[in-house]
Each structure stands twice: as C-alpha cells, then as structure tokens.
Design an enzyme around this catalytic site. Structure first.
Site, PDB file in Angstrom:
ATOM      1  N   CYS A   1      26.004  32.881  48.916  1.00 49.48           N
ATOM      2  CA  CYS A   1      25.339  33.601  47.834  1.00 49.48           C
ATOM      3  C   CYS A   1      25.542  32.912  46.483  1.00 49.48           C
ATOM      4  O   CYS A   1      26.401  32.050  46.328  1.00 49.48           O
ATOM      5  CB  CYS A   1      25.848  35.040  47.769  1.00 49.48           C
ATOM      6  SG  CYS A   1      24.726  36.157  46.876  1.00 49.48           S
TER       7      CYS A   1
ATOM      8  N   ASP B   1      31.780  45.272  49.238  1.00 51.96           N
ATOM      9  CA  ASP B   1      32.338  44.406  48.201  1.00 51.96           C
ATOM     10  C   ASP B   1      33.466  45.161  47.503  1.00 51.96           C
ATOM     11  O   ASP B   1      33.599  46.382  47.632  1.00 51.96           O
ATOM     12  CB  ASP B   1      31.248  44.009  47.203  1.00 51.96           C
ATOM     13  CG  ASP B   1      31.607  42.761  46.399  1.00 51.96           C
ATOM     14  OD1 ASP B   1      32.731  42.239  46.570  1.00 51.96           O
ATOM     15  OD2 ASP B   1      30.775  42.325  45.587  1.00 51.96           O
TER      16      ASP B   1
END
Length: 207
Positions: free
Chosen positions: A7, A125
């Site tokens: 990412c 996350d």
C-alpha cells in the site's frame, strides 16, 4: 497462502517491482497523505500492472461521487474505506465485494463494527487518535483471531515489517496482510529489498 497488499504506492516503478515479487495487490491513496497519488499516475499504474494484480483505492471519508469517479476512471478493483459514516458511501453504487472496510482496533469492543458493516472484507489497523491509518504501530494480533470468528475475510495491517510479518501471520492467521510504511525508504518511496523480503516471508510462511 496469505495474500499480500503493498500500500501507499506512488510510483510506477514501485508498483511493477511489487508485482514482479509476487504482490497480489497494490494500494493507491486518494486522500491527503505523503503517499497521496494523482489520478493520472494511478491510471498509468493500473495500465501497466500485469493481469490478476488487484488495485485498491484508499479513501478517507470521501465524497461518494468523487470515490465513484476515481473508481471508474482508474479501473480500481476495490475501494478501501476509512471513516465513521459507511452508509453514505453505498449510495455511490459499490458492491460489497468491491468494498474493504477499515476497522481501527485497540480492544475487543472495537470489533463490534465488523458486524455492522456491509463490506465483504475487513482490514484491521491500529487505532491511533486523530489518524486514519499509516501509523506504523502494531496492535494486539490476537484480536484478529477473534475478528475471524465473525465470518469475514480479514486483512491484517498496522506496523508490519519484513521482520515481524511471519510472526504476525502465525499469531493472527489472517487471509491477507497489508504494508506501507514498514517497507519504505521514505514516505511514498518503497525500499526494493524490504518489498522483496516482506513478500517472500509472508508467502513462505507455513502454519
């Protein structure tokens, strides 16, 4: 085998290197960030990636029409959504199978959001006040094992590095892992050796 998403990609060279080393997906950020990518760059990356490498657009509380426009312009495979008001984004016509819901976690109670989400996939996350993601901090990976019991594929993120990804997979048993800052030379620029090592260690892990 665990799937890997690289990412915060901002350059074509990094996207191609990730794909060449076995990444299953690259993430492009369309929100204010040192890793934000321009739409025209995103289009160039999408066009040059080999078949079967997915492209994920990362958005933070976006205007639904903007998210839809970027999704269609770039040819994204998934939208990754950070924010509190998930309901409004569905008006842009996304299918649950195109939707990755980010759930920020610090304790087990934070997992309740999974049951309220309509997304097909959940990305866990680390919860840090005032930050939507990219914190580089690890959370308690045993929470991911609890999240898996809620019936959605789990993507593990938050503070992963080439050094800890194998242990993270051992503890959390996720369906996929997601990394950004843990493989960077500087914000927005990936370190080729770290990318190689992260993907190799994630994909070579055997329970």
């Amino acid at each position: 085998m665990v799937r890997v998403k690289i990412c915060g990609v901002t350059h074509l060279e990094d996207a191609l290197w990730a794909a060449a080393n076995g990444a299953d997906a690259v993430g492009l950020i369309f929100a204010p960030s040192p890793r934000q990518v321009a739409p025209e760059t995103a289009v160039a990356i999408r066009r040059r990636l080999p078949p079967f490498v997915s492209v994920v657009g990362v958005f933070v509380e976006p205007d639904p029409s903007y998210a839809r426009d970027i999704f269609d312009l770039v040819g994204l495979d998934y939208i990754q959504y950070h924010g509190d008001d998930e309901e409004r984004i569905w008006y842009a016509g996304f299918h649950p199978a195109q939707f990755i819901r980010v759930v920020s976690v610090a304790k087990e109670a934070d997992l309740e959001l999974i049951e309220r989400s309509s997304a097909a996939y959940i990305l866990l996350d680390t919860k840090v006040p005032g930050m939507a993601g990219g914190t580089g901090k690890v959370f308690d990976w045993t929470l991911a094992t609890k999240a898996k019991t809620l019936g959605r594929p789990i993507i593990l993120s938050g503070g992963l590095t080439p050094e800890n990804v194998a242990e993270a997979i051992k503890v959390a048993s996720p369906d996929a892992v997601d990394v950004s800052s843990g493989i960077e030379a500087s914000p927005g620029w990936k370190d080729p050796q770290k990318v190689h090592d992260f993907i190799r260690r994630a994909k070579s892990y055997v329970a």
